[in-house]
Write a protein that holds these residues in place. Structure first.
Motif, PDB file in Angstrom:
ATOM      1  N   GLU A  87     -11.185   5.629 -47.192  1.00 34.32           N
ATOM      2  CA  GLU A  87     -10.401   4.657 -47.953  1.00 34.32           C
ATOM      3  C   GLU A  87     -10.314   3.339 -47.193  1.00 34.32           C
ATOM      4  O   GLU A  87      -9.972   3.325 -46.007  1.00 34.32           O
ATOM      5  N   PRO A  88     -10.613   2.234 -47.854  1.00 34.36           N
ATOM      6  CA  PRO A  88     -10.524   0.932 -47.183  1.00 34.36           C
ATOM      7  C   PRO A  88      -9.140   0.659 -46.587  1.00 34.36           C
ATOM      8  O   PRO A  88      -9.032   0.067 -45.515  1.00 34.36           O
ATOM      9  N   VAL A  89      -8.103   1.106 -47.251  1.00 31.77           N
ATOM     10  CA  VAL A  89      -6.740   0.881 -46.745  1.00 31.77           C
ATOM     11  C   VAL A  89      -6.548   1.611 -45.417  1.00 31.77           C
ATOM     12  O   VAL A  89      -5.953   1.059 -44.488  1.00 31.77           O
ATOM     13  N   SER A  90      -7.070   2.818 -45.311  1.00 31.15           N
ATOM     14  CA  SER A  90      -6.961   3.573 -44.063  1.00 31.15           C
ATOM     15  C   SER A  90      -7.705   2.864 -42.943  1.00 31.15           C
ATOM     16  O   SER A  90      -7.202   2.730 -41.823  1.00 31.15           O
ATOM     17  N   ARG A  91      -8.895   2.398 -43.239  1.00 26.99           N
ATOM     18  CA  ARG A  91      -9.677   1.693 -42.222  1.00 26.99           C
ATOM     19  C   ARG A  91      -8.985   0.400 -41.802  1.00 26.99           C
ATOM     20  O   ARG A  91      -8.989   0.034 -40.631  1.00 26.99           O
ATOM     21  N   GLN A  92      -8.389  -0.305 -42.746  1.00 32.04           N
ATOM     22  CA  GLN A  92      -7.677  -1.545 -42.411  1.00 32.04           C
ATOM     23  C   GLN A  92      -6.479  -1.260 -41.506  1.00 32.04           C
ATOM     24  O   GLN A  92      -6.194  -2.040 -40.595  1.00 32.04           O
ATOM     25  N   ARG A  93      -5.770  -0.144 -41.749  1.00 32.16           N
ATOM     26  CA  ARG A  93      -4.642   0.214 -40.879  1.00 32.16           C
ATOM     27  C   ARG A  93      -5.117   0.501 -39.463  1.00 32.16           C
ATOM     28  O   ARG A  93      -4.495   0.076 -38.490  1.00 32.16           O
ATOM     29  N   VAL A  94      -6.235   1.228 -39.338  1.00 33.27           N
ATOM     30  CA  VAL A  94      -6.779   1.535 -38.018  1.00 33.27           C
ATOM     31  C   VAL A  94      -7.211   0.254 -37.317  1.00 33.27           C
ATOM     32  O   VAL A  94      -6.917   0.044 -36.134  1.00 33.27           O
ATOM     33  N   LEU A  95      -7.902  -0.626 -38.035  1.00 31.58           N
ATOM     34  CA  LEU A  95      -8.321  -1.889 -37.438  1.00 31.58           C
ATOM     35  C   LEU A  95      -7.123  -2.747 -37.038  1.00 31.58           C
ATOM     36  O   LEU A  95      -7.135  -3.381 -35.978  1.00 31.58           O
ATOM     37  N   ALA A  96      -6.093  -2.762 -37.855  1.00 26.78           N
ATOM     38  CA  ALA A  96      -4.898  -3.533 -37.520  1.00 26.78           C
ATOM     39  C   ALA A  96      -4.262  -3.002 -36.237  1.00 26.78           C
ATOM     40  O   ALA A  96      -3.851  -3.788 -35.370  1.00 26.78           O
ATOM     41  N   ALA A  97      -4.200  -1.686 -36.099  1.00 27.78           N
ATOM     42  CA  ALA A  97      -3.633  -1.087 -34.882  1.00 27.78           C
ATOM     43  C   ALA A  97      -4.501  -1.416 -33.665  1.00 27.78           C
ATOM     44  O   ALA A  97      -3.984  -1.763 -32.595  1.00 27.78           O
ATOM     45  N   ALA A  98      -5.805  -1.345 -33.819  1.00 25.84           N
ATOM     46  CA  ALA A  98      -6.708  -1.655 -32.715  1.00 25.84           C
ATOM     47  C   ALA A  98      -6.621  -3.132 -32.342  1.00 25.84           C
ATOM     48  O   ALA A  98      -6.613  -3.481 -31.152  1.00 25.84           O
ATOM     49  N   ARG A  99      -6.532  -3.982 -33.335  1.00 21.11           N
ATOM     50  CA  ARG A  99      -6.402  -5.422 -33.045  1.00 21.11           C
ATOM     51  C   ARG A  99      -5.104  -5.708 -32.297  1.00 21.11           C
ATOM     52  O   ARG A  99      -5.079  -6.505 -31.358  1.00 21.11           O
ATOM     53  N   GLN A 100      -4.026  -5.072 -32.718  1.00 20.89           N
ATOM     54  CA  GLN A 100      -2.736  -5.274 -32.050  1.00 20.89           C
ATOM     55  C   GLN A 100      -2.809  -4.784 -30.606  1.00 20.89           C
ATOM     56  O   GLN A 100      -2.318  -5.454 -29.699  1.00 20.89           O
ATOM     57  N   GLU A 101      -3.419  -3.661 -30.393  1.00 22.70           N
ATOM     58  CA  GLU A 101      -3.577  -3.134 -29.030  1.00 22.70           C
ATOM     59  C   GLU A 101      -4.396  -4.100 -28.178  1.00 22.70           C
ATOM     60  O   GLU A 101      -4.051  -4.376 -27.027  1.00 22.70           O
ATOM     61  N   ALA A 102      -5.465  -4.634 -28.738  1.00 20.17           N
ATOM     62  CA  ALA A 102      -6.303  -5.588 -28.004  1.00 20.17           C
ATOM     63  C   ALA A 102      -5.510  -6.854 -27.673  1.00 20.17           C
ATOM     64  O   ALA A 102      -5.612  -7.382 -26.564  1.00 20.17           O
ATOM     65  N   ARG A 103      -4.711  -7.337 -28.629  1.00 28.85           N
ATOM     66  CA  ARG A 103      -3.890  -8.523 -28.361  1.00 28.85           C
ATOM     67  C   ARG A 103      -2.885  -8.249 -27.253  1.00 28.85           C
ATOM     68  O   ARG A 103      -2.673  -9.087 -26.375  1.00 28.85           O
ATOM     69  N   THR A 104      -2.272  -7.083 -27.285  1.00 24.84           N
ATOM     70  CA  THR A 104      -1.298  -6.707 -26.258  1.00 24.84           C
ATOM     71  C   THR A 104      -1.949  -6.659 -24.883  1.00 24.84           C
ATOM     72  O   THR A 104      -1.400  -7.171 -23.905  1.00 24.84           O
ATOM     73  N   LEU A 105      -3.139  -6.062 -24.814  1.00 23.22           N
ATOM     74  CA  LEU A 105      -3.841  -5.980 -23.535  1.00 23.22           C
ATOM     75  C   LEU A 105      -4.249  -7.358 -23.029  1.00 23.22           C
ATOM     76  O   LEU A 105      -4.135  -7.655 -21.837  1.00 23.22           O
ATOM     77  N   ARG A 106      -4.740  -8.207 -23.926  1.00 22.40           N
ATOM     78  CA  ARG A 106      -5.126  -9.560 -23.516  1.00 22.40           C
ATOM     79  C   ARG A 106      -3.918 -10.336 -23.006  1.00 22.40           C
ATOM     80  O   ARG A 106      -3.993 -11.055 -22.013  1.00 22.40           O
ATOM     81  N   ALA A 107      -2.788 -10.189 -23.677  1.00 26.50           N
ATOM     82  CA  ALA A 107      -1.567 -10.880 -23.251  1.00 26.50           C
ATOM     83  C   ALA A 107      -1.115 -10.384 -21.879  1.00 26.50           C
ATOM     84  O   ALA A 107      -0.723 -11.184 -21.019  1.00 26.50           O
ATOM     85  N   ALA A 108      -1.183  -9.083 -21.663  1.00 31.04           N
ATOM     86  CA  ALA A 108      -0.797  -8.525 -20.372  1.00 31.04           C
ATOM     87  C   ALA A 108      -1.723  -9.009 -19.269  1.00 31.04           C
ATOM     88  O   ALA A 108      -1.272  -9.356 -18.173  1.00 31.04           O
ATOM     89  N   ARG A 109      -3.019  -9.074 -19.557  1.00 34.65           N
ATOM     90  CA  ARG A 109      -3.969  -9.580 -18.557  1.00 34.65           C
ATOM     91  C   ARG A 109      -3.716 -11.045 -18.261  1.00 34.65           C
ATOM     92  O   ARG A 109      -3.822 -11.472 -17.112  1.00 34.65           O
ATOM     93  N   ALA A 110      -3.386 -11.819 -19.279  1.00 30.73           N
ATOM     94  CA  ALA A 110      -3.109 -13.233 -19.070  1.00 30.73           C
ATOM     95  C   ALA A 110      -1.861 -13.409 -18.204  1.00 30.73           C
ATOM     96  O   ALA A 110      -1.823 -14.265 -17.320  1.00 30.73           O
ATOM     97  N   GLU A 111      -0.851 -12.587 -18.439  1.00 30.74           N
ATOM     98  CA  GLU A 111       0.361 -12.626 -17.617  1.00 30.74           C
ATOM     99  C   GLU A 111       0.044 -12.272 -16.178  1.00 30.74           C
ATOM    100  O   GLU A 111       0.542 -12.929 -15.250  1.00 30.74           O
ATOM    101  N   ASP A 112      -0.747 -11.224 -15.999  1.00 28.53           N
ATOM    102  CA  ASP A 112      -1.134 -10.810 -14.643  1.00 28.53           C
ATOM    103  C   ASP A 112      -1.904 -11.911 -13.928  1.00 28.53           C
ATOM    104  O   ASP A 112      -1.682 -12.179 -12.748  1.00 28.53           O
ATOM    105  N   ALA A 113      -2.805 -12.567 -14.643  1.00 25.63           N
ATOM    106  CA  ALA A 113      -3.591 -13.646 -14.046  1.00 25.63           C
ATOM    107  C   ALA A 113      -2.717 -14.832 -13.684  1.00 25.63           C
ATOM    108  O   ALA A 113      -2.906 -15.449 -12.628  1.00 25.63           O
ATOM    109  N   ALA A 114      -1.745 -15.146 -14.518  1.00 22.54           N
ATOM    110  CA  ALA A 114      -0.854 -16.266 -14.247  1.00 22.54           C
ATOM    111  C   ALA A 114       0.075 -15.966 -13.069  1.00 22.54           C
ATOM    112  O   ALA A 114       0.406 -16.853 -12.285  1.00 22.54           O
ATOM    113  N   ALA A 115       0.464 -14.700 -12.933  1.00 21.97           N
ATOM    114  CA  ALA A 115       1.356 -14.301 -11.855  1.00 21.97           C
ATOM    115  C   ALA A 115       0.635 -14.142 -10.528  1.00 21.97           C
ATOM    116  O   ALA A 115       1.252 -14.266  -9.468  1.00 21.97           O
ATOM    117  N   GLY A 116      -0.644 -13.853 -10.591  1.00 22.66           N
ATOM    118  CA  GLY A 116      -1.340 -13.524  -9.349  1.00 22.66           C
ATOM    119  C   GLY A 116      -2.285 -14.534  -8.933  1.00 22.66           C
ATOM    120  O   GLY A 116      -2.656 -14.928  -7.936  1.00 22.66           O
TER     121      GLY A 116
END
Length: 90
Positions: A61-90
């Motif tokens: 179902e396209p809706v199911s795939r969109q939910r999975v992609l949305a979750a993966a995108r959010q996880e990727a954004r969270t990781l990128r933000a954490a890496r950016a914070e780490d880089a700014a702090a270190g």
């Protein structure tokens, strides 16, 4: 099991949808060793990636795939933000 060519194509589509290189799905040691999802080397831990591909393939179902992609995108954004914070702090 998904054939290697199909798995590689599906992985490429997932990476494109996430806006990331395919290599993000593989542990650093796997990429550094030149392994691909079809390699059968003991040090290539592509099992999580293959599991992701199998699970994706079951989502018809396209809706199911969109939910999975949305979750993966959010996880990727969270990781990128954490890496950016780490880089700014270190």
């Amino acid at each position: 099991m998904i054939p290697t060519v199909q798995a590689d194509a599906l992985l490429g589509r997932l990476a494109e949808a996430l806006g990331c290189p395919v290599e993000i799905f593989f542990p650093q040691s796997t990429h550094a060793a030149g392994c691909t999802s079809g390699d059968a080397f003991p040090d290539c831990d592509a099992l999580p990636t293959l599991e992701l591909l199998r699970l994706w393939e079951t989502l018809r179902e396209p809706v199911s795939r969109q939910r999975v992609l949305a979750a993966a995108r959010q996880e990727a954004r969270t990781l990128r933000a954490a890496r950016a914070e780490d880089a700014a702090a270190g």
